[in-house]
Scaffold this active site. Structure first.
Site, PDB file in Angstrom:
ATOM      1  CE  LYS A 173       0.500  10.662   9.484  1.00 13.69           C
ATOM      2  NZ  LYS A 173       0.832  10.925   8.072  1.00 13.69           N
ATOM      3  CB  SER A 208      -0.109  11.167   3.835  1.00 14.64           C
ATOM      4  OG  SER A 208       0.253   9.909   3.322  1.00 14.64           O
ATOM      5  CB  SER A 225      -0.407   7.924   6.264  1.00 12.45           C
ATOM      6  OG  SER A 225       0.370   9.124   6.222  1.00 12.45           O
TER       7      SER A 225
END
Length: 422
Positions: free
Chosen positions: A62, A155, A131
């Site tokens: 990420k 997330s 996210s």
């Protein structure tokens, strides 16, 4: 999807080389990511490590985690082209276990609310969630076998549910956040996405050097508490169906399931979580908010605008509520081994205007307990919906074993249908 377990077995048996396993992911990304948009950047050529439990395993990171080989742009133009001097601690843990870092996956700006361009691989008219949008989508699309994400509200678990993959948000600080852009130091937790529960367990065990996190040969039948979180509002029909089907499946498999009514302190903690999150975000993002206000993503900027008058007294009260709820949760786990609850209100929302609602995740993030998404059903228009398995703080091995029990009992379990080795 590509299974970590299948790859590892093939590599250990000499049927597949680590380089061939990594090449498989490179080819899949080339073929699929033009449509899905899960990666911000990735390498074109990658040699696999020759040793380590994760040799041959390509991992997506990420893009709020520092990587020496790739920029870390955090989903924001403020950090366009930014390169850290070294790797985040979790990235080094992967490398030390032999994993191959294949690229950076998309994130909402600073892991907040503003959607990415990433599409849900199961239905491209819907969000993959956020996210950790790119990490969930990349695993779901069969591009990579393992990916890292983070959870501050929901997330990791929510995008895993939307994309139909297994994922774990481990116990708070089992994985370090050194080198990960902070949003809330009380809440931020690094998690993993993979095809199934065994794959997630293998990834987490290898990263941490904890063999006890691997699934045991025989899974004990857990005592399960069913929690609906009425204080968070009613679920959608698909979310309700996923939980109902999961309950029936585990009861049929021999587990005892009892519905639990959580005490009022949990509703209070659920309401306190945004206070903690946004008070800390104002401090963690103070430089960006003050010096680059106009460049901040609009939904995040509006959220910070709306919470800037939160007082230290309100924050202290919220922390106190969280601490009392954590103590109360310990007593709940005296009666059951794990909780079974919703991963998301329902299937992924249509369009890319929203990454979905974290209302069924945020309490458990505040509690710091291990949470695991188990894909449960496929709803209308080919969209997956998951359920969430939760154990007491520090009982990550127990959570993984119970999640595997749930996964094995669900109808249409596809874990035996992972990508076959060449």
């Amino acid at each position: 999807m590509i299974s970590v377990a299948h790859l590892q077995r093939g590599i250990d048996a000499g049927e597949l080389s680590p380089d061939a396993a990594v090449a498989q992911s490179l080819e899949a990304i080339t073929a699929q990511d033009k449509t899905i948009g899960a990666f911000v950047c990735r390498t074109e050529n990658l040699r696999a490590a020759s040793a380590g439990p994760l040799r041959g395993i390509a991992v997506g990171i990420k893009d709020i985690m520092d990587t020496a080989e790739f920029p870390t742009e955090m989903g924001s133009p403020i950090y366009r082209g930014y390169r850290s001097r070294g790797d985040a601690a979790v990235v080094m843990m992967l490398k030390q276990a032999g994993a191959s870092i294949i690229g950076k996956t998309t994130t909402t700006a600073f892991a907040s609310m503003d959607p990415t361009p990433t599409l849900n691989p199961h239905n491209k008219g819907h969000t993959p969630g956020g996210s950790s949008s790119g990490s969930a989508a990349a695993v779901a699309a069969g591009m990579i076998p393992l990916a890292l994400g983070t959870q501050t509200g929901g997330s990791v678990i929510r995008p895993a549910s939307f994309c139909g993959v297994a994922a774990i948000k481990p116990s708070y600080r089992l994985l370090p956040t050194v080198g990960v852009k902070c949003y809330s130091w009380t809440l931020d937790t690094v998690g993993l996405f993979a095809a199934g529960i065994d794959d997630v367990a293998r990834g987490l065990s290898a990263m941490t050097g904890r063999p006890e996190l691997l699934l045991p040969p025989t899974i004990s039948t857990p005592r399960i508490g069913l929690v609906t979180q009425n204080f968070a509002g009613p679920p959608e029909a698909s979310g309700e169906a996923a939980l109902r089907i999961a309950r029936r499946a585990v009861e049929k498999a021999g587990a005892s399931v009892r519905a639990l009514n959580l005490p009022q302190i949990f509703a209070d903690a659920w309401a306190a979580q945004p206070v903690v999150q946004e008070f800390e975000a104002h401090r963690a993002l103070a430089w960006e908010y003050r010096e680059h206000y106009d460049a901040m993503a609009p939904l995040l900027r509006a959220k910070l605008d709306g919470s800037r008058d939160t007082t230290p007294a309100a924050y202290d009260a919220a922390i106190g509520t969280a601490n009392r709820a954590r103590q109360a949760l310990e007593k709940v786990f005296d009666e059951v081994d794990v909780l079974l609850t919703l991963s998301a209100p329902g299937a992924a929302p249509r369009g890319l205007a929203s990454t979905g609602d974290a209302r069924y995740n945020r309490l458990w993030t505040l509690m710091g307990v291990p949470c695991i998404n188990v894909p449960a059903i496929v709803a209308e228009v080919n969209l997956p919906v998951g359920v969430q398995v939760i154990a007491r703080y520090g009982a990550d091995a127990q959570a993984l074993a119970a999640a595997r029990f749930v996964e094995g009992g669900l109808p249409g379990n596809k874990m035996s249908m992972g990508l076959l080795l060449p």
